[in-house]
Design a protein around this motif. Sequence first.
Motif, PDB file in Angstrom:
ATOM      1  N   ILE A   1      -5.602  18.364  -5.117  1.00 14.97           N
ATOM      2  CA  ILE A   1      -6.174  17.063  -4.826  1.00 14.97           C
ATOM      3  C   ILE A   1      -6.339  16.945  -3.325  1.00 14.97           C
ATOM      4  O   ILE A   1      -5.706  17.669  -2.560  1.00 14.97           O
TER       5      ILE A   1
ATOM      6  N   LEU B   1      -1.168  19.804  -3.748  1.00 13.49           N
ATOM      7  CA  LEU B   1      -1.037  20.219  -5.140  1.00 13.49           C
ATOM      8  C   LEU B   1      -1.202  18.986  -6.020  1.00 13.49           C
ATOM      9  O   LEU B   1      -0.825  17.879  -5.638  1.00 13.49           O
ATOM     10  N   ASN B   2      -1.776  19.182  -7.161  1.00 13.08           N
ATOM     11  CA  ASN B   2      -2.038  18.043  -8.033  1.00 13.08           C
ATOM     12  C   ASN B   2      -0.748  17.564  -8.681  1.00 13.08           C
ATOM     13  O   ASN B   2      -0.191  18.211  -9.554  1.00 13.08           O
ATOM     14  N   GLU B   3      -0.310  16.422  -8.226  1.00 13.91           N
ATOM     15  CA  GLU B   3       0.895  15.860  -8.830  1.00 13.91           C
ATOM     16  C   GLU B   3       0.620  14.488  -9.422  1.00 13.91           C
ATOM     17  O   GLU B   3       1.526  13.733  -9.729  1.00 13.91           O
TER      18      GLU B   3
ATOM     19  N   PHE C   1       1.704   8.806  -0.785  1.00  7.51           N
ATOM     20  CA  PHE C   1       1.122  10.127  -0.977  1.00  7.51           C
ATOM     21  C   PHE C   1      -0.332  10.061  -0.497  1.00  7.51           C
ATOM     22  O   PHE C   1      -1.159   9.401  -1.111  1.00  7.51           O
TER      23      PHE C   1
ATOM     24  N   PRO D   1      -3.181  11.677  -0.641  1.00  7.27           N
ATOM     25  CA  PRO D   1      -4.373  11.819  -1.490  1.00  7.27           C
ATOM     26  C   PRO D   1      -4.594  10.645  -2.431  1.00  7.27           C
ATOM     27  O   PRO D   1      -5.670  10.513  -3.010  1.00  7.27           O
TER      28      PRO D   1
ATOM     29  N   GLN E   1     -10.603  11.288  -5.996  1.00 10.31           N
ATOM     30  CA  GLN E   1     -10.495  12.686  -6.415  1.00 10.31           C
ATOM     31  C   GLN E   1     -11.723  13.082  -7.231  1.00 10.31           C
ATOM     32  O   GLN E   1     -12.152  12.350  -8.108  1.00 10.31           O
ATOM     33  N   PRO E   2     -12.276  14.238  -6.941  1.00 10.23           N
ATOM     34  CA  PRO E   2     -13.526  14.652  -7.615  1.00 10.23           C
ATOM     35  C   PRO E   2     -13.344  14.963  -9.102  1.00 10.23           C
ATOM     36  O   PRO E   2     -14.257  14.767  -9.887  1.00 10.23           O
TER      37      PRO E   2
ATOM     38  N   VAL F   1      -8.207  13.900 -13.022  1.00 11.09           N
ATOM     39  CA  VAL F   1      -7.327  13.495 -11.940  1.00 11.09           C
ATOM     40  C   VAL F   1      -7.659  12.088 -11.490  1.00 11.09           C
ATOM     41  O   VAL F   1      -6.775  11.264 -11.257  1.00 11.09           O
TER      42      VAL F   1
END
Lengths: 665, 206
Positions: free
Chosen positions: A641, A653-655, B13, B15, B20-21, B25
């Motif tokens: 991400i 990392l995708n969390e 966090f 992101p 998100q693409p 997600v």
Amino acid sequence: MSALSFWQQVDITSSHTPVTQKDEFIYLVQDSIGLYQGKAKILGRQNGRVYLTSSRLIYVDNILPEDNSLSISLFDIDHLEFYSGFLKSSPKITIWFKDHTRNVSAPSSKTNLSSYNHSNLYSSFKNKIEFLPNQLKESDETIWVCSICYFANHINNSSFNFDKILVNDFDFKKLPNCQNCGIKSKKNTIVNAIKKFKAKNNKNGNLLPKNKLSTPKQPTGTELKEIKCPRCTFLNYPLMLNCEICGEKLKSSNISSNTVKNYNFRYSNINKPSKIKIKTEFDDGLSSLLQKYIKLSFRNLLKYDDFKNFLNKLQVLIDEQNLSKLMESADLNHDVKSVLKFDLKDYKETSRSQPNLGILGLEKKQTERAEYNVNILNTSMSDLDSLMKKAKDLMVLADKFNDYLNKYKNTDDKVVSNATDSIIQSRQLLGLNPNTETNNISDFIMTNNFNFLNKLNNKELYYNELARNISSFLNNHIFKSDNSYNFNQFEENIYSGGILTLSDLYALYNRSLGFNNNLISPEDLLEACKRFSSLQLPLILKEFSKTNLLVIQDSKMTDDIILQNILLWMETDYQLSFSNNDYLKSFDQINVLSELYINIINTENDFKCGCNIQMLSSHFKLSIGVLEEILEIAVNDGKLIIDKTISGVVYYLNEFNNYEYNVKA
Amino acid sequence: MSASFNFPSIYNFPPFFTRQPNNQVLNSQLANWSNLIINYCEFHRIWVINNAGNIKSSSGSFDDELFHNHKINRKLNNEMFVEIFNYMLQNNLIEIFNNDILNNFNIANTNMNVNKSKNSSKVNYIVYWKKPEEWAQLILDWVEKNGKSNSILTLYELTQNLSIKKEPFYGLHPFILLKSLKILSSDNRAKLMKDDNGQVVGVKIV
């Protein structure tokens, strides 16, 4: 039907190009060549390329390059014949080998045949071996050992009539005195010495029964046996030529062919004639001939000129090779000039002459004009070529100058530092690395060993060869961490991650060619790269689907593997380095953001920290363009991400998916 | 502003603040955002939020901490606001504030400063940290518990009276109140009293 001893094994690189030896240059390459031994085709060697190098003629098979490749030494070639082809039969060059059996004595002939090799170490050894039997043969002195002082006295054969001594018909007063103590020799001593000498002379090379008796029996195993000196019985090291104690010449028979072969194997890997298996279509008809020959058949020849050039160059190289051999053995003066020149006019336009009329005539004019242009282009660069050859000397000079300047470095003189800078700059302009030793420069120039090819003459061959050259360039210098080759223009091995954009490759490759070699155009590069798969080279030309970015990949490093490595690294090592604060030390691009990350990591450990593309690029040694592609794929797949900010994108990392939302009350 | 809201860890966090693409997600990201918004609004009793993330509430004006994490220097951009509010609209967690409905109210007594700007680019959303049905049930329970059934109550009494200060619907936004009462009336549990202009002024819950 067995293989001629002239065939030698060739080492082939993973890019299917021959491994050249030291001081060996490739001059020409020709594809679609078939090999004949005698008058019969050799099976499995009918489709390959022939590289003409300064010392060898190397055949690289197109189908099974590792197994079927062969070479012959130019030095073995006696003379050439050519056949210009007629109707369906292709032009051929017939190579006649030297008849070694004629001029070399029997025991060493076998070794000699397989030992033509141009590594310096071995050839010096070989010279000694050859030297040995001659010396024994020519020695016309009998040696007798004084019974009082054991001094080895020499008597000239011509001044003595030995036969008379043997039949007792001799005036014993004429017996020689010992040169050391002056005591007159005894008859028995002299007779023994004469017998020994005669035995030596009779058999010369062959194993002598008497010799065998006088020296302990030699087991015929491959291990090296110490040699007992016939005079003083000292056990000498097997490769010694003279006794270490008394200086007596040791017997040539003691150096068995086995020993020499062992020596061969130890110092060169090229002579493995036993490994080469040759099957011909039918009997080659060579067994009855003293002088052997092979043929090169030029199939699918596009231009007859290629054939002519090849033949011409081959002849020139053979002459040079023979000349240099003669020079080496000091049989010639240094400034000797070859008088016999292979005349190209002799066979110009023999059978394939075309009329100068009609369309054919026009076509011919066209090609002639193109050739003329090519010649102009090539010759105009020849000055630069010679300059490049002088580069080594220039480097030495520059180094000396540099050393001289360094002495004055402490004085903080601006002039000195300016001069040093300009030395470095001009060297960079030449494409020569200031940090490497001067002897590496020859390697540097060697890398671009195919600029002899002319793109206009044979496009297919040019591109294939370019592809192979690029492949070996990448595999030897870029993808593998080869410390001997560092680019002064770049950080060392910055792209060794196994993937490279075409534009990076273009820059790297052309830069490596230096300024004088025919630089390649982007179109050439693309053409060549498209051939990677058909030539079975260990590289992949890949197009990223999203941005149409073209990259060259090491076939061992696909982007999936790279991505897995990235994910793994981000999950483990990278986090560790973060928590140890190594991060601050290892990356110099510290900005406000990175300090913020550290704050976060210290306060909340719920998430793993992200990293930006620069960190990945420097850690994995990949170019940023490639990484962007890989990361974008990963982001679209939901493996990573992103965090977009004004200072760039940070990857995490995708969390999200596993995150459980809970609010602390 | 009273006690401060405990933000979840995902709020820190980075992101989380970038769209998100990847769709999957993105969905979980949006779910987390809507959870955060609902929780935050419930904590601070916020009824209305506009499409730029500005919050006005009875307990005073808020800074932009919900959508702007000063600690990590991250801020939602407009694109993300659109995504989040669309997601919440789809899940019936918010509703576009409609002045026409409010015009039916007698809002003379309410001290809420609802943004009535005619600027069409600004859209206000009603945040349902409880669904209208739940509000209706809460009101009904309160009426029954306090023996007010069959008596007429003004809207003011239902939301602003000091006697109900401890009830969850104290200060309930008139928009939500009306919605809830309409649900009750459609179930025949309430009868809306209208004045001459047709505006609702009172209610009789049975």
